[in-house]
Design a protein around this motif. Structure first.
Motif, PDB file in Angstrom:
ATOM      1  N   GLY A   1      20.914  -0.325   5.971  1.00 22.71           N
ATOM      2  CA  GLY A   1      21.203   0.074   7.533  1.00 22.71           C
ATOM      3  C   GLY A   1      19.992  -0.403   8.357  1.00 22.71           C
ATOM      4  N   GLU A   2      19.157   0.348   8.869  1.00 24.15           N
ATOM      5  CA  GLU A   2      17.997   0.090   9.873  1.00 24.15           C
ATOM      6  C   GLU A   2      16.705  -0.397   8.841  1.00 24.15           C
ATOM      7  OE1 GLU A   2      17.455   2.950  12.677  1.00 24.15           O
ATOM      8  OE2 GLU A   2      19.496   3.470  13.182  1.00 24.15           O
ATOM      9  N   PHE A   3      16.888  -0.282   7.674  1.00 26.15           N
ATOM     10  CA  PHE A   3      15.614  -0.481   6.741  1.00 26.15           C
ATOM     11  C   PHE A   3      14.429   0.464   7.031  1.00 26.15           C
ATOM     12  CE2 PHE A   3      18.566  -3.965   5.646  1.00 26.15           C
ATOM     13  CZ  PHE A   3      17.754  -4.413   4.600  1.00 26.15           C
ATOM     14  N   LYS A   4      14.582   1.708   7.254  1.00 25.96           N
ATOM     15  CA  LYS A   4      13.686   2.653   7.549  1.00 25.96           C
ATOM     16  C   LYS A   4      12.475   2.809   6.520  1.00 25.96           C
ATOM     17  CE  LYS A   4      16.838   5.458  10.579  1.00 25.96           C
ATOM     18  NZ  LYS A   4      17.468   7.005  10.633  1.00 25.96           N
ATOM     19  N   SER A   5      11.265   3.223   6.979  1.00 23.90           N
ATOM     20  CA  SER A   5      10.383   3.418   5.867  1.00 23.90           C
ATOM     21  C   SER A   5       9.746   4.945   6.206  1.00 23.90           C
ATOM     22  CB  SER A   5       9.091   2.318   5.997  1.00 23.90           C
ATOM     23  OG  SER A   5       9.708   1.107   5.760  1.00 23.90           O
ATOM     24  N   PHE A   6       9.091   5.538   5.457  1.00 22.98           N
ATOM     25  CA  PHE A   6       8.841   6.834   5.475  1.00 22.98           C
ATOM     26  C   PHE A   6       7.296   7.121   4.886  1.00 22.98           C
ATOM     27  CE2 PHE A   6      13.381   7.105   5.542  1.00 22.98           C
ATOM     28  CZ  PHE A   6      13.497   7.509   6.780  1.00 22.98           C
ATOM     29  N   CYS A   7       6.372   7.747   5.303  1.00 19.52           N
ATOM     30  CA  CYS A   7       5.269   8.168   4.496  1.00 19.52           C
ATOM     31  C   CYS A   7       5.408   9.096   3.542  1.00 19.52           C
ATOM     32  CB  CYS A   7       4.046   8.545   5.615  1.00 19.52           C
ATOM     33  SG  CYS A   7       4.561  10.160   6.298  1.00 19.52           S
ATOM     34  N   TRP A   8       4.370   9.454   2.703  1.00 24.18           N
ATOM     35  CA  TRP A   8       4.657  10.453   1.683  1.00 24.18           C
ATOM     36  C   TRP A   8       4.737  11.524   2.200  1.00 24.18           C
ATOM     37  CZ3 TRP A   8       0.298   7.791   3.363  1.00 24.18           C
ATOM     38  CH2 TRP A   8      -0.677   8.727   4.031  1.00 24.18           C
ATOM     39  N   ARG A   9       4.767  12.164   3.286  1.00 20.75           N
ATOM     40  CA  ARG A   9       4.963  13.463   3.725  1.00 20.75           C
ATOM     41  C   ARG A   9       6.439  13.580   4.335  1.00 20.75           C
ATOM     42  NH1 ARG A   9       1.084  17.147   4.774  1.00 20.75           N
ATOM     43  NH2 ARG A   9      -1.251  16.441   4.477  1.00 20.75           N
ATOM     44  N   HIS A  10       6.783  12.335   4.731  1.00 21.25           N
ATOM     45  CA  HIS A  10       8.252  12.595   5.437  1.00 21.25           C
ATOM     46  C   HIS A  10       9.497  11.665   4.590  1.00 21.25           C
ATOM     47  CE1 HIS A  10       5.421  13.092   9.008  1.00 21.25           C
ATOM     48  NE2 HIS A  10       6.208  14.168   8.991  1.00 21.25           N
ATOM     49  N   ARG A  11       9.239  11.455   3.331  1.00 22.52           N
ATOM     50  CA  ARG A  11      10.069  10.430   2.636  1.00 22.52           C
ATOM     51  C   ARG A  11      11.374  11.515   2.307  1.00 22.52           C
ATOM     52  NH1 ARG A  11       5.713  10.490  -1.994  1.00 22.52           N
ATOM     53  NH2 ARG A  11       6.216  12.571  -3.062  1.00 22.52           N
ATOM     54  N   PRO A  12      12.388  10.881   2.193  1.00 22.56           N
ATOM     55  CA  PRO A  12      13.438  11.748   1.715  1.00 22.56           C
ATOM     56  C   PRO A  12      13.510  12.210   0.271  1.00 22.56           C
ATOM     57  CG  PRO A  12      14.376   9.763   2.503  1.00 22.56           C
ATOM     58  CD  PRO A  12      12.921   9.440   2.340  1.00 22.56           C
ATOM     59  N   VAL A  13      14.017  13.371  -0.183  1.00 25.71           N
ATOM     60  CA  VAL A  13      13.695  14.058  -1.505  1.00 25.71           C
ATOM     61  C   VAL A  13      15.114  14.389  -2.053  1.00 25.71           C
ATOM     62  CG1 VAL A  13      11.375  14.958  -1.014  1.00 25.71           C
ATOM     63  CG2 VAL A  13      13.460  16.462  -0.603  1.00 25.71           C
ATOM     64  N   GLN A  14      15.096  14.629  -3.543  1.00 25.84           N
ATOM     65  CA  GLN A  14      16.328  14.875  -4.030  1.00 25.84           C
ATOM     66  C   GLN A  14      16.548  16.449  -4.100  1.00 25.84           C
ATOM     67  OE1 GLN A  14      16.530  12.518  -7.907  1.00 25.84           O
ATOM     68  NE2 GLN A  14      18.744  12.158  -7.074  1.00 25.84           N
ATOM     69  N   ARG A  15      17.591  17.037  -4.040  1.00 28.17           N
ATOM     70  CA  ARG A  15      17.913  18.604  -4.067  1.00 28.17           C
ATOM     71  C   ARG A  15      18.779  18.801  -5.206  1.00 28.17           C
ATOM     72  NH1 ARG A  15      13.895  20.388  -0.767  1.00 28.17           N
ATOM     73  NH2 ARG A  15      13.949  19.422   1.253  1.00 28.17           N
TER      74      ARG A  15
ATOM     75  N   CYS B   1       0.942  -1.173   0.058  1.00 32.75           N
ATOM     76  CA  CYS B   1       0.193   0.055  -0.104  1.00 32.75           C
ATOM     77  C   CYS B   1       1.085   1.155  -0.010  1.00 32.75           C
ATOM     78  CB  CYS B   1      -0.879   0.046   1.109  1.00 32.75           C
ATOM     79  SG  CYS B   1      -2.182  -1.232   1.210  1.00 32.75           S
ATOM     80  N   GLY B   2       2.168   1.094   0.822  1.00 35.73           N
ATOM     81  CA  GLY B   2       2.901   2.220   0.958  1.00 35.73           C
ATOM     82  C   GLY B   2       3.615   2.575  -0.459  1.00 35.73           C
ATOM     83  N   THR B   3       3.928   1.418  -1.181  1.00 35.56           N
ATOM     84  CA  THR B   3       4.674   1.895  -2.602  1.00 35.56           C
ATOM     85  C   THR B   3       3.740   2.393  -3.442  1.00 35.56           C
ATOM     86  OG1 THR B   3       4.228  -0.422  -3.513  1.00 35.56           O
ATOM     87  CG2 THR B   3       6.324  -0.019  -2.118  1.00 35.56           C
ATOM     88  N   GLU B   4       2.293   2.037  -3.415  1.00 36.41           N
ATOM     89  CA  GLU B   4       1.200   2.461  -4.305  1.00 36.41           C
ATOM     90  C   GLU B   4       1.058   3.994  -3.976  1.00 36.41           C
ATOM     91  OE1 GLU B   4      -0.827  -1.733  -4.974  1.00 36.41           O
ATOM     92  OE2 GLU B   4      -1.996  -0.277  -3.745  1.00 36.41           O
ATOM     93  N   ARG B   5       1.124   4.446  -2.675  1.00 33.25           N
ATOM     94  CA  ARG B   5       0.441   5.662  -2.262  1.00 33.25           C
ATOM     95  C   ARG B   5       1.973   6.677  -2.274  1.00 33.25           C
ATOM     96  NH1 ARG B   5      -0.140  10.455  -1.023  1.00 33.25           N
ATOM     97  NH2 ARG B   5      -1.775  11.037   0.161  1.00 33.25           N
TER      98      ARG B   5
END
Length: 331
Positions: A104-118, A92-96
């Motif tokens: 590393g710690e295999f972290k997951s982030f929602c659509w508001r807090h995911r890493p972005v490219q600068r 569900c997360g990949t689709e959203r």
């Protein structure tokens, strides 16, 4: 059906392999990103080191946790954003537009807090994916990624993920600038799964014949009682391969090779570069010492004049033709 995400209609490239054991079925990536699971076993124990009792305990923990996307129970992935309480199923997360990292710690982030490219890439009027050649967004986003090294290579997420699955860790690099270290680090950070294995083209045996070694005696008459395929480490039936081409072999005795010889060359390679005597004599004069006396020397003015006659310059005479000079007639 996966016990964690409760889905069976998901692309294996997204969720990984479906693991089966003792009546338990779970997706590989659902395991890695379940917030309450820890690998306490060796790689060959349970599922990739996740022990079956621990998986059962995790299923009980998430039984009443509802996914913030589909609102069904069993959500096992928690956003690592500060003070964020969103939980979701991995597919569900990949689709959203959620992002899960595979290091590393295999972290997951929602659509508001995911890493972005600068990255500020060098764009043209129409930017296209370097892999599928279809248009991409004009700026980096969840579905549009940029190589951080050259900033000129743009990709769809699904395209570069497919490239990572095919090339794997040891062959994955930017298709444009060939950078490895910076490119891989950025792709890992942005949630691209890069498996730690050999490339797909190595696993399917496409190049297996390149690793095959010649293994027979090719002499006209093999003397080995056990046959041409017999190969021993030492002794008369030691098999030597041609040190030049490697495509022919001989037993030590079959070619009368010395016992202490470390290399051998087949007949084709040992004669390479020599000119047969008959071919050499074809270019010699009657005595075999050089061109015939009447023939013009190569590269001389005489040869150029002869070529001119053949091309239609009739005013030029061949060196072998007699010349006549006009003399004054007596009165």
């Amino acid at each position: 059906m996966c016990e964690l995400c409760r889905r069976a209609d998901v692309d294996p490239d997204v969720v990984g392999q479906l693991c089966h054991q003792d009546g338990l079925c779970v997706h590989e990536h659902c395991l890695y990103h379940a917030s309450g699971l820890i690998q306490r076993g060796a790689d060959e124990e349970g599922f990739y080191g996740f022990l079956l009792p621990d998986i059962q305990q995790e299923l009980k923990r998430v039984a009443k946790k509802r996914c913030c996307i589909c609102w069904l129970p069993g959500a096992s992935v928690t956003c690592h954003g500060r003070r964020c309480r969103r939980v979701f199923h991995f597919p569900c997360g990949t689709e959203r537009g959620c992002l899960s990292q595979f290091f590393g710690e295999f972290k997951s982030f929602c659509w508001r807090h995911r890493p972005v490219q600068r990255v500020r890439g060098a764009q043209r009027e129409q930017t296209s994916c370097l892999i599928c050649q279809e248009a991409v967004l004009g700026r980096p986003s969840y579905d549009t990624l940029v190589c951080p090294a050259c900033t000129s290579a743009w990709f769809h997420r699904r395209c570069i993920q497919g490239q990572a699955l095919c090339s794997a860790l040891h062959h994955f690099h930017c298709p444009l600038c060939q950078d490895v270290e910076t490119f891989q680090a950025e792709m890992f950070r942005l949630g691209i799964y890069i498996p730690d294995r050999d490339a797909a083209w190595e696993l399917d045996g496409s190049f297996a014949e390149l690793y095959e070694r010649h293994s027979s005696c090719d002499t006209g008459q093999c003397l080995c009682p056990a046959g041409r395929e017999q190969a021993e480490e030492n002794g008369p039936w030691r098999l030597l391969l041609c040190s030049s081409c490697g495509s022919r072999g001989t037993h030590q005795r079959c070619s009368s090779v010395a016992e202490d010889a470390e290399s051998w060359e087949c007949g084709d390679c040992s004669d390479a570069g020599t000119v047969p005597a008959a071919a050499a004599g074809a270019h010699s004069g009657p005595s075999g010492t050089g061109p015939s006396p009447g023939a013009p020397a190569p590269g001389t003015l005489a040869e150029e004049e002869e070529a001119g006659i053949l091309q239609g310059h009739r005013d030029t005479l061949l060196p072998s033709q007699p010349t006549f000079s006009k003399t004054a007639q007596p009165p």
